[in-house]
Design a protein around this motif. Structure first.
Motif, PDB file in Angstrom:
ATOM      1  N   SER A  10       0.827  -1.202   0.000  1.00  0.00           N
ATOM      2  CA  SER A  10       0.000   0.000   0.000  1.00  0.00           C
ATOM      3  C   SER A  10       0.865   1.257   0.000  1.00  0.00           C
ATOM      4  O   SER A  10       0.574   2.231  -0.703  1.00  0.00           O
ATOM      5  CB  SER A  10      -0.930  -0.006   1.215  1.00  0.00           C
ATOM      6  OG  SER A  10      -1.788   1.114   1.194  1.00  0.00           O
ATOM      7  N   ARG A  21       0.984   4.430  -2.721  1.00  0.00           N
ATOM      8  CA  ARG A  21       0.743   5.805  -2.282  1.00  0.00           C
ATOM      9  C   ARG A  21       1.808   6.781  -2.785  1.00  0.00           C
ATOM     10  O   ARG A  21       1.527   7.968  -2.965  1.00  0.00           O
ATOM     11  CB  ARG A  21       0.676   5.867  -0.750  1.00  0.00           C
ATOM     12  CG  ARG A  21      -0.569   5.216  -0.168  1.00  0.00           C
ATOM     13  CD  ARG A  21      -0.563   5.221   1.357  1.00  0.00           C
ATOM     14  NE  ARG A  21      -1.667   4.452   1.901  1.00  0.00           N
ATOM     15  CZ  ARG A  21      -2.891   4.924   2.055  1.00  0.00           C
ATOM     16  NH1 ARG A  21      -3.156   6.181   1.724  1.00  0.00           N
ATOM     17  NH2 ARG A  21      -3.842   4.154   2.540  1.00  0.00           N
ATOM     18  N   PRO A  73       0.347   7.003  -7.006  1.00  0.00           N
ATOM     19  CA  PRO A  73      -0.914   6.327  -7.338  1.00  0.00           C
ATOM     20  C   PRO A  73      -1.336   6.499  -8.793  1.00  0.00           C
ATOM     21  O   PRO A  73      -2.231   5.777  -9.257  1.00  0.00           O
ATOM     22  CB  PRO A  73      -1.922   6.971  -6.381  1.00  0.00           C
ATOM     23  CG  PRO A  73      -1.319   8.291  -6.015  1.00  0.00           C
ATOM     24  CD  PRO A  73       0.170   8.077  -6.013  1.00  0.00           C
ATOM     25  N   VAL A 103      -0.880   0.463  -8.803  1.00  0.00           N
ATOM     26  CA  VAL A 103      -2.080   0.027  -8.100  1.00  0.00           C
ATOM     27  C   VAL A 103      -1.773  -1.338  -7.519  1.00  0.00           C
ATOM     28  O   VAL A 103      -0.911  -2.072  -8.039  1.00  0.00           O
ATOM     29  CB  VAL A 103      -3.293  -0.021  -9.051  1.00  0.00           C
ATOM     30  CG1 VAL A 103      -3.091  -1.046 -10.159  1.00  0.00           C
ATOM     31  CG2 VAL A 103      -4.579  -0.308  -8.296  1.00  0.00           C
ATOM     32  N   GLY A 109      -8.224   2.435  -0.902  1.00  0.00           N
ATOM     33  CA  GLY A 109      -8.040   3.264  -2.090  1.00  0.00           C
ATOM     34  C   GLY A 109      -6.762   3.005  -2.848  1.00  0.00           C
ATOM     35  O   GLY A 109      -6.485   3.669  -3.856  1.00  0.00           O
ATOM     36  N   THR A 110      -5.947   2.041  -2.381  1.00  0.00           N
ATOM     37  CA  THR A 110      -4.706   1.708  -3.071  1.00  0.00           C
ATOM     38  C   THR A 110      -4.772   0.361  -3.770  1.00  0.00           C
ATOM     39  O   THR A 110      -3.883   0.029  -4.561  1.00  0.00           O
ATOM     40  CB  THR A 110      -3.525   1.682  -2.073  1.00  0.00           C
ATOM     41  OG1 THR A 110      -3.856   0.829  -0.976  1.00  0.00           O
ATOM     42  CG2 THR A 110      -3.226   3.078  -1.555  1.00  0.00           C
ATOM     43  N   ALA A 141      -6.922  -2.530  -6.069  1.00  0.00           N
ATOM     44  CA  ALA A 141      -8.014  -2.762  -7.016  1.00  0.00           C
ATOM     45  C   ALA A 141      -8.600  -4.149  -6.884  1.00  0.00           C
ATOM     46  O   ALA A 141      -9.673  -4.415  -7.414  1.00  0.00           O
ATOM     47  CB  ALA A 141      -7.516  -2.560  -8.444  1.00  0.00           C
ATOM     48  N   SER A 174     -12.479  -2.123 -11.324  1.00  0.00           N
ATOM     49  CA  SER A 174     -12.620  -1.917  -9.887  1.00  0.00           C
ATOM     50  C   SER A 174     -13.228  -0.551  -9.621  1.00  0.00           C
ATOM     51  O   SER A 174     -12.894   0.435 -10.290  1.00  0.00           O
ATOM     52  CB  SER A 174     -11.255  -2.015  -9.197  1.00  0.00           C
ATOM     53  OG  SER A 174     -11.340  -1.591  -7.853  1.00  0.00           O
ATOM     54  N   CYS A 206     -12.924   0.817  -6.579  1.00  0.00           N
ATOM     55  CA  CYS A 206     -12.316   1.200  -5.296  1.00  0.00           C
ATOM     56  C   CYS A 206     -11.225   2.239  -5.420  1.00  0.00           C
ATOM     57  O   CYS A 206     -10.609   2.614  -4.422  1.00  0.00           O
ATOM     58  CB  CYS A 206     -11.738  -0.037  -4.614  1.00  0.00           C
ATOM     59  SG  CYS A 206     -12.980  -1.278  -4.230  1.00  0.00           S
ATOM     60  N   LEU A 207     -10.952   2.724  -6.636  1.00  0.00           N
ATOM     61  CA  LEU A 207      -9.838   3.634  -6.834  1.00  0.00           C
ATOM     62  C   LEU A 207     -10.277   5.021  -7.251  1.00  0.00           C
ATOM     63  O   LEU A 207      -9.447   5.906  -7.429  1.00  0.00           O
ATOM     64  CB  LEU A 207      -8.887   3.076  -7.905  1.00  0.00           C
ATOM     65  CG  LEU A 207      -8.315   1.696  -7.617  1.00  0.00           C
ATOM     66  CD1 LEU A 207      -7.579   1.168  -8.845  1.00  0.00           C
ATOM     67  CD2 LEU A 207      -7.384   1.745  -6.425  1.00  0.00           C
ATOM     68  N   GLY A 253      -9.019   7.756  -4.978  1.00  0.00           N
ATOM     69  CA  GLY A 253      -7.617   7.717  -4.612  1.00  0.00           C
ATOM     70  C   GLY A 253      -7.409   7.162  -3.214  1.00  0.00           C
ATOM     71  O   GLY A 253      -8.336   6.765  -2.521  1.00  0.00           O
ATOM     72  N   PRO A 254      -6.127   7.081  -2.788  1.00  0.00           N
ATOM     73  CA  PRO A 254      -5.803   6.508  -1.484  1.00  0.00           C
ATOM     74  C   PRO A 254      -6.464   7.241  -0.330  1.00  0.00           C
ATOM     75  O   PRO A 254      -6.577   8.468  -0.328  1.00  0.00           O
ATOM     76  CB  PRO A 254      -4.275   6.660  -1.416  1.00  0.00           C
ATOM     77  CG  PRO A 254      -3.824   6.770  -2.841  1.00  0.00           C
ATOM     78  CD  PRO A 254      -4.939   7.491  -3.541  1.00  0.00           C
TER      79      PRO A 254
END
Length: 281
Positions: free
Chosen positions: A59, A63, A66, A70, A93-94, A96, A271, A273-274, A277-278
């Motif tokens: 992760s 970061r 980003p 991923v 957020g890091t 997928a 995904s 979830c991104l 962002g983180p």
């Protein structure tokens, strides 16, 4: 010196779809970044290695950049808190997706509960073999049960050239009709009986390209080969970088950018979830 490509549009990104970095078993992120820059690799999917359930380092690597990196995390699927861990991974957020074995099943009434949790969290699934588990009818049932889940079959679905047969290949090709099932081209050094350029792999690569299409096939340069076998030549990553365009004449020029980058980006874009962002909280 930056490599030149004879059949590749340099305006398209090169994305390594499967890179392990670490603090002990594998080389560091700094070492990968150096090699990536030297070989004009623009982006990478950083994948947790099997047996490591601590995704903190991975992760932190995402970061730092980003826009270029991923992650794909691993959770301990044997533990009762696995579903909560999947949700936690999704919230960072890091990452997928989640990496897991094709044979993974949940206890109780719903054997696909963990897979369902991955789909519900908006993550993708990066799937390990062996091939026999991928071709098992229960895995086909899983894909049919969760058509919304983007799945990629790592390392050519663990197909061993010269060992697996045309029957195995036909069964693998049958999975290609699912629009969210992807295949990764990599791992030739392990699954081939021949040295580079692994001529015994070409029939398999041609067949899978014809079935899956370039829009569902992604490349990895096997950067970690020398971590696993330090005695091997150190230029394998460079060789792998040019493998598709220089060794696979059956790949049409228009398909090279897809295999070398844009398919990976499309898979990751599945995904949800991104988007923001983180999460730095």
């Amino acid at each position: 010196m930056t490599p030149t490509f004879s059949r590749y549009d340099s305006r398209s990104p090169i994305v390594d779809a499967h890179v392990h970095v670490g603090l002990d078993k594998y080389r560091s992120m700094e070492q990968f970044e150096g090699d990536a820059q030297a070989h004009a690799v623009d982006r990478a999917i950083l994948v947790q290695y099997m047996g490591n359930f601590d995704n903190t380092y991975l992760s932190s690597c995402v970061r730092r950049a980003p826009d270029r990196y991923v992650g794909i995390a691993i959770v301990d699927v044997s533990q009762p808190e696995a579903e909560a861990d999947i949700d936690r991974v999704a919230s960072e957020g890091t990452f997928a997706g989640i990496r897991l074995e094709a044979r993974t099943r949940s206890k109780g009434g719903d054997p696909y509960r963990l897979w369902r949790s991955i789909a519900d969290a908006g993550l993708v699934a990066s799937v390990r073999g062996p091939l026999e588990d991928i071709l098992d009818s229960s895995f086909t049932d899983l894909l049919n049960e969760l058509p919304q889940l983007p799945v990629r079959l790592e390392h050519g679905a663990f197909f061993r050239f010269g060992e697996h047969t045309s029957t195995h290949l036909d069964a693998l090709l049958a999975l290609s009709d699912r629009p969210r099932t992807y295949l990764m081209w990599s791992g030739y050094y392990d699954f081939s009986r021949l040295e580079y350029p692994h001529l015994d792999s070409h029939a398999f690569l041609r067949a899978t390209l014809g079935a899956f299409g370039a829009g569902k096939i992604m490349w990895s340069g096997d950067w970690n080969r020398n971590d696993l076998d330090p005695g091997r030549p150190s230029n394998y990553f460079e060789q792998a970088l040019h493998y598709v365009e220089n060794q696979l004449s059956f790949v049409q020029q228009r398909d090279i950018p897809k295999i070398m980058g844009t398919t990976s980006l499309g898979f990751i874009a599945e995904s949800t979830c991104l988007a923001e962002g983180p999460n730095d909280e």
